[in-house]
Design a protein around this motif. Structure first.
Motif, mmCIF file in Angstrom:
data_model
loop_
_atom_site.group_PDB
_atom_site.id
_atom_site.type_symbol
_atom_site.label_atom_id
_atom_site.label_comp_id
_atom_site.label_asym_id
_atom_site.label_seq_id
_atom_site.Cartn_x
_atom_site.Cartn_y
_atom_site.Cartn_z
ATOM 1 N N PRO A 139 0.701 -1.507 -0.225
ATOM 2 C CA PRO A 139 -0.127 0.073 0.272
ATOM 3 C C PRO A 139 1.193 1.475 -0.070
ATOM 4 O O PRO A 139 0.167 2.037 0.051
ATOM 5 C CB PRO A 139 -1.112 0.110 1.075
ATOM 6 C CG PRO A 139 0.290 -0.797 2.605
ATOM 7 C CD PRO A 139 0.980 -1.875 1.071
ATOM 8 N N SER A 140 1.854 0.933 0.043
ATOM 9 C CA SER A 140 2.679 2.728 -0.406
ATOM 10 C C SER A 140 2.820 3.247 -0.846
ATOM 11 O O SER A 140 2.759 4.768 -1.099
ATOM 12 C CB SER A 140 4.556 1.946 -0.272
ATOM 13 O OG SER A 140 4.636 1.246 1.357
ATOM 14 N N ARG A 141 2.712 2.593 -2.329
ATOM 15 C CA ARG A 141 1.855 3.857 -3.473
ATOM 16 C C ARG A 141 1.023 3.948 -3.740
ATOM 17 O O ARG A 141 0.651 5.478 -3.648
ATOM 18 C CB ARG A 141 2.473 2.763 -4.891
ATOM 19 C CG ARG A 141 3.615 2.458 -5.341
ATOM 20 C CD ARG A 141 3.600 1.903 -6.901
ATOM 21 N NE ARG A 141 3.576 0.105 -6.190
ATOM 22 C CZ ARG A 141 2.929 -0.648 -6.936
ATOM 23 N NH1 ARG A 141 2.699 -0.651 -8.524
ATOM 24 N NH2 ARG A 141 3.343 -1.680 -7.126
ATOM 25 N N ALA A 142 0.075 3.547 -3.306
ATOM 26 C CA ALA A 142 -1.231 4.291 -2.990
ATOM 27 C C ALA A 142 -0.812 4.972 -1.774
ATOM 28 O O ALA A 142 -1.769 6.337 -2.199
ATOM 29 C CB ALA A 142 -2.011 3.866 -1.736
ATOM 30 N N LEU A 143 -0.206 5.335 -0.917
ATOM 31 C CA LEU A 143 -0.408 5.974 0.566
ATOM 32 C C LEU A 143 0.650 7.215 -0.154
ATOM 33 O O LEU A 143 0.071 8.874 -0.542
ATOM 34 C CB LEU A 143 0.097 5.708 1.788
ATOM 35 C CG LEU A 143 0.148 4.763 2.313
ATOM 36 C CD1 LEU A 143 0.476 4.784 3.578
ATOM 37 C CD2 LEU A 143 -1.744 5.576 2.685
ATOM 38 N N ASP A 144 1.832 7.127 -1.183
ATOM 39 C CA ASP A 144 2.375 8.265 -1.647
ATOM 40 C C ASP A 144 1.333 8.881 -2.842
ATOM 41 O O ASP A 144 1.847 10.233 -3.072
ATOM 42 C CB ASP A 144 3.989 7.588 -2.915
ATOM 43 C CG ASP A 144 4.301 8.233 -2.865
ATOM 44 O OD1 ASP A 144 4.710 10.066 -2.590
ATOM 45 O OD2 ASP A 144 4.804 8.552 -4.540
ATOM 46 N N LEU A 145 0.894 8.354 -3.440
ATOM 47 C CA LEU A 145 -0.008 8.966 -4.726
ATOM 48 C C LEU A 145 -1.305 9.797 -4.580
ATOM 49 O O LEU A 145 -1.381 10.947 -4.355
ATOM 50 C CB LEU A 145 -0.967 7.888 -5.497
ATOM 51 C CG LEU A 145 0.217 7.094 -6.538
ATOM 52 C CD1 LEU A 145 -0.967 6.452 -6.846
ATOM 53 C CD2 LEU A 145 0.616 8.395 -7.697
ATOM 54 N N ALA A 146 -1.524 8.867 -2.676
ATOM 55 C CA ALA A 146 -2.666 9.998 -2.255
ATOM 56 C C ALA A 146 -2.367 11.268 -1.414
ATOM 57 O O ALA A 146 -2.449 12.484 -1.381
ATOM 58 C CB ALA A 146 -3.269 9.181 -0.805
ATOM 59 N N ILE A 147 -0.839 11.063 -0.575
ATOM 60 C CA ILE A 147 -0.145 12.282 -0.367
ATOM 61 C C ILE A 147 -0.247 13.451 -1.238
ATOM 62 O O ILE A 147 -0.162 14.794 -1.268
ATOM 63 C CB ILE A 147 0.814 12.035 0.675
ATOM 64 C CG1 ILE A 147 0.813 11.421 1.534
ATOM 65 C CG2 ILE A 147 1.685 13.007 0.151
ATOM 66 C CD1 ILE A 147 2.263 10.928 1.864
ATOM 67 N N ALA A 148 0.380 13.179 -2.170
ATOM 68 C CA ALA A 148 0.440 14.043 -4.381
ATOM 69 C C ALA A 148 -0.687 15.026 -3.924
ATOM 70 O O ALA A 148 -0.362 16.246 -4.694
ATOM 71 C CB ALA A 148 1.277 13.318 -5.038
ATOM 72 N N GLU A 149 -2.162 13.925 -3.940
ATOM 73 C CA GLU A 149 -3.059 14.498 -4.968
ATOM 74 C C GLU A 149 -3.701 15.165 -3.885
ATOM 75 O O GLU A 149 -3.852 16.832 -4.189
ATOM 76 C CB GLU A 149 -4.170 13.723 -5.332
ATOM 77 C CG GLU A 149 -5.434 13.224 -5.165
ATOM 78 C CD GLU A 149 -5.792 14.045 -6.700
ATOM 79 O OE1 GLU A 149 -6.102 15.383 -7.047
ATOM 80 O OE2 GLU A 149 -4.564 13.609 -7.583
ATOM 81 N N PHE A 150 -3.519 15.062 -2.526
ATOM 82 C CA PHE A 150 -4.342 15.977 -1.388
ATOM 83 C C PHE A 150 -3.510 16.994 -0.793
ATOM 84 O O PHE A 150 -4.083 18.425 -0.436
ATOM 85 C CB PHE A 150 -5.238 14.948 -0.134
ATOM 86 C CG PHE A 150 -6.613 14.224 -0.651
ATOM 87 C CD1 PHE A 150 -7.151 15.223 -1.066
ATOM 88 C CD2 PHE A 150 -6.323 12.775 -1.717
ATOM 89 C CE1 PHE A 150 -8.965 14.228 -1.163
ATOM 90 C CE2 PHE A 150 -7.371 12.566 -1.880
ATOM 91 C CZ PHE A 150 -8.335 13.006 -1.794
ATOM 92 N N SER A 151 -2.763 16.991 -0.786
ATOM 93 C CA SER A 151 -1.517 17.840 0.087
ATOM 94 C C SER A 151 -1.872 19.296 -0.704
ATOM 95 O O SER A 151 -1.276 19.516 -2.321
ATOM 96 C CB SER A 151 -0.062 17.477 -0.074
ATOM 97 O OG SER A 151 0.710 17.451 -0.922
ATOM 98 N N GLY A 152 -1.663 20.616 0.341
ATOM 99 C CA GLY A 152 -1.434 21.532 -0.404
ATOM 100 C C GLY A 152 -2.746 22.243 -0.435
ATOM 101 O O GLY A 152 -2.680 23.284 -0.758
ATOM 102 N N HIS A 153 -4.182 22.019 -0.983
ATOM 103 C CA HIS A 153 -5.110 22.048 -0.564
ATOM 104 C C HIS A 153 -5.783 23.014 0.073
ATOM 105 O O HIS A 153 -5.312 22.270 1.639
ATOM 106 C CB HIS A 153 -6.518 20.710 -1.124
ATOM 107 C CG HIS A 153 -6.295 20.532 -3.040
ATOM 108 N ND1 HIS A 153 -6.477 20.754 -3.747
ATOM 109 C CD2 HIS A 153 -5.617 18.993 -2.547
ATOM 110 C CE1 HIS A 153 -5.718 20.518 -4.741
ATOM 111 N NE2 HIS A 153 -5.003 19.055 -4.427
ATOM 112 N N THR A 154 -6.365 23.531 0.605
ATOM 113 C CA THR A 154 -7.267 24.424 1.468
ATOM 114 C C THR A 154 -8.210 23.189 2.092
ATOM 115 O O THR A 154 -8.799 22.154 1.659
ATOM 116 C CB THR A 154 -7.863 25.718 1.702
ATOM 117 O OG1 THR A 154 -8.824 25.383 0.588
ATOM 118 C CG2 THR A 154 -6.595 26.670 0.121
ATOM 119 N N VAL A 155 -8.257 24.496 3.324
ATOM 120 C CA VAL A 155 -9.811 22.691 4.449
ATOM 121 C C VAL A 155 -11.118 22.968 3.544
ATOM 122 O O VAL A 155 -11.648 22.379 3.192
ATOM 123 C CB VAL A 155 -9.901 23.295 5.666
ATOM 124 C CG1 VAL A 155 -11.575 22.939 6.258
ATOM 125 C CG2 VAL A 155 -8.417 23.123 6.451
#
Length: 174
Positions: free
Chosen positions: A119-135
């Motif tokens: 699942p490490s690839r899935a976590l990495d892709l989720a961090i890349a997708e959601f980080s930096g966005h506002t609440v």
């Protein structure tokens, strides 16, 4: 015709007018008898037959020989069958302005998957997708669904036929 004109026309050599009583020696063409009809051209009959044959052939093809279905079965991709759900532990992702997102997910695996993928690839892709966005962005349902669809597309490419769906099991912002 008066007699004088007839005599003058005979002297000059002009053709004599024909009268119904004098048909012998007249130069007018004979009319066909009323019981015989002139022959019609066979071209019309041939054209009609060709059109009828073409329509019949087209109808026969349409009802009996045309392929049914949109795409050939050889090129159709089979629909994957759902297998196990791999639960991925929740992680914290940094958002804009010092906020964070607690995200947990489940990966719907296909039945063809033999062993549980890392699942490490899935976590990495989720961090890349959601980080930096506002609440506000990640809290909006339309934006969240769009981001989830993009993450699923990335997961399908990364896991090459092993993952077929994504479930968000933990989604908390602060």
């Amino acid at each position: 015709m008066p007699t004088e004109q007839r005599i003058i026309s005979q002297k000059i050599g002009a053709p004599r007018p024909s009268s119904p009583s004098s048909t012998i020696g007249s130069r007018t063409p004979a009319e066909p008898p009323a019981d015989k009809k002139p022959k019609k051209s066979k071209k019309l009959l041939v054209v009609v037959l060709v059109v009828v044959l073409l329509l019949g052939g087209g109808a026969g093809y349409w009802f009996f020989l045309r392929p049914t279905g949109g795409t050939p079965k050889a090129h159709a991709t089979p629909t994957p069958v759902a297998g196990e759900v791999l639960t991925v532990d929740a992680i914290s992702i940094n958002l804009a302005d010092g906020h964070y997102l607690r995200l947990g997910m489940g990966l719907q695996l296909t039945k063809a998957t033999k062993a549980a993928p890392n699942p490490s690839r899935a976590l990495d892709l989720a961090i890349a997708e959601f980080s930096g966005h506002t609440v506000a962005e990640v809290s909006d349902p339309a934006t969240r669904d769009k981001m989830k669809a993009e993450l699923l597309t990335s997961l399908e490419k990364a896991y090459k036929g092993e993952v077929m769906d994504l479930y968000l099991t933990n989604f908390v912002t602060q």
